[in-house]
Design an enzyme around this catalytic site. Sequence first.
Site, PDB file in Angstrom:
ATOM      1  N   HIS A  80      24.354   3.829  -0.146  1.00 31.70           N
ATOM      2  CA  HIS A  80      24.635   3.654   1.365  1.00 31.70           C
ATOM      3  C   HIS A  80      23.764   2.252   1.821  1.00 31.70           C
ATOM      4  CE1 HIS A  80      26.160   7.513   2.433  1.00 31.70           C
ATOM      5  NE2 HIS A  80      25.098   7.930   1.283  1.00 31.70           N
ATOM      6  N   ARG A  83     -14.337  -0.322  -7.668  1.00 34.29           N
ATOM      7  CA  ARG A  83     -14.022  -0.132  -6.317  1.00 34.29           C
ATOM      8  C   ARG A  83     -13.875  -1.554  -5.540  1.00 34.29           C
ATOM      9  NH1 ARG A  83     -16.579   4.854  -4.641  1.00 34.29           N
ATOM     10  NH2 ARG A  83     -16.849   3.754  -2.447  1.00 34.29           N
ATOM     11  N   GLY A 115     -18.267  -0.514   3.785  1.00 33.71           N
ATOM     12  CA  GLY A 115     -17.678  -0.104   5.082  1.00 33.71           C
ATOM     13  C   GLY A 115     -17.359  -1.282   5.933  1.00 33.71           C
TER      14      GLY A 115
END
Length: 608
Positions: free
Chosen positions: A504, A27, A102
């Site tokens: 393109h 995390r 947080g």
Amino acid sequence: MCGIVGFTGAQQAAPLLLEGLKKLEYRGYDSAGVAVLGDGTIRVEKVSGKVQKLCEKTLDGAAVPGTAGIGHTRWATHGAPTDNNAHPHLSNDGRWAVVHNGIIENYAALREELIAKGFPFHSETDTEVIVHLLEYYDSGDMKTTVMKTVARLEGSYALGVLCADRPGTLFAVREASPLILGVGVGENYFASDVTALVSYTKNAVYLDDGEFAELTPEGITVYDCSGRRMEKAISRITWDVEAAEKGGYEHFMLKEIMEQPRALKAAVEPRVRDGEIVLDGVELTAEQLKGIRRVVITACGSAYHAGCVGRYIMEELCRIPVEAEVASELRYRNPLIGEDTLVIVISQSGETADTIAALKECKERGARTLAVVNVVGSTVAKLADDVLYTWAGPEIAVATTKGYTTQVAVLSLLSVYMARKLERIDDDRYRELVSGIRSLPERCQRSIDLNTHVAYLAKRYHNNSSLFFIGRNLDYAACLEASLKLKEISYIHSEAYAAGELKHGTIALIEEGRLVVALCCYEALFDKLASNIKEVKARGAKVMAVVQEGNRRIFAEADDVLFAPVVDPLLIAITEIVPLQLFAYYVAKENGCDIDKPKNLAKSVTVE
Ligand code: F6R
């Protein structure tokens, strides 16, 4: 983003906290720390760098004695990853310690206020305001002090709080950040996710936003935001310890790639009964479905890419307009979404801030919402009207693999299910697709088995500084994910391009030796892709193609070939991504990258 853990019991806390932090390191991993209460004193140890460094510094926890503590592994948002900015943060009087996952949005105003009140600050983090508020509001009653502090905070937070005056007591607070309580015997825990808990207990309590809990060795008491005691159900954790460990593989990413056949089986098999698709978590009736005029799929990163695949499949089968849009855009652009819109949100973690915000926005506009999500009890799962779990098991590597393929499998099931309810598919095609989806676990295994040469190709191409992935239709949708996989773990620049778009402008970038990976599994457009391959080869590119097994025409076109087994054209994205996940993995390995923890990334992006 960050991972937090807490333990209180009879055992030494620090070794358990460190084990928990190792499980949560995916995390965030730029600094780590623990705070342990022993003999009435809180001792904090923290380092910039990985949890292993903290283990060495604390002699695997032995240097921090005490039986209650909190821990943190950080993904920096406010302030660089330094020792000072690492959590836990300690109040000036040394009586309070806090860990936080947080963002405190009003931290600047609070910081100014606290400095004016005479509280010196020692870090650049938003979190530090919390410990000073705890000291400021300290009334001798821990619960009241925590409540007064939390009342001042704006933003998202999962907090763990330790107080020197309350041995054996922890407080855990949840507001828009994941937090789970682990219920043990004579000991209790909290953690950002269940992977840190499964070694110790299978009994969990999922806190909801605004709730907080008091943990002691004897028990857990949960309160609502006004401090009233609440009854919360204890849920059984279904993930096992082995699922959260490497099991002999060098990296979690490789293990998770190899686990895909099993994960796909878990996602698909229980949902097909006697040849019929049964979606337990979906309560949408045929009547409600017929009232849907538009489907909007929204998510972030790879989950968005799964949505792009889903869009092709769903629109093709259901014949209603389907759009896919990244959640961070959808949430801020006043979208035309109303009661006749079905919004499908996709998220492995179920905690991605942008995805949650987009989901809330769409709900407010009256849309029916359906979540495709992996983590049980996550915020996305709780918020959506209908939930389809992907059942992929814990995904630890930051780069998703089984998370993505199971999302695509579930979206495929959903598309066929909806087409049936909408009466847009005949019986033969329905049966064909159901059997195609059921074959995915075995087909995915074949994708792994067919590409043993991928490590060799990675050796050949790992020095390319920039490359292109091209494809059309579902091949193009798969390019998006293939390109991201390579970029995020090997740091090699790449672009996913619709093959017809090259001319393109982009073709100017194709030069001698540039690697172009051509995804050519959508057989109906193979001739078009073959022409695009010729265009890039004429400009000196090397071409590595991915084709369905048995396609011999490719040998006249490409320099190297990866294979995917034959599947229904609508299911190619699952089988063809597998060799490209492996390619990204081996390229990153050749380049000596930290595969499971790529720099500057975090698995669960709980901040905006
Ligand atoms: C890439 C990756 C990310 C996530 C994204 C959304 O490998 O894992 O792009 O897909 O951050 O995360 P979830 O699915 O948890 O919402």
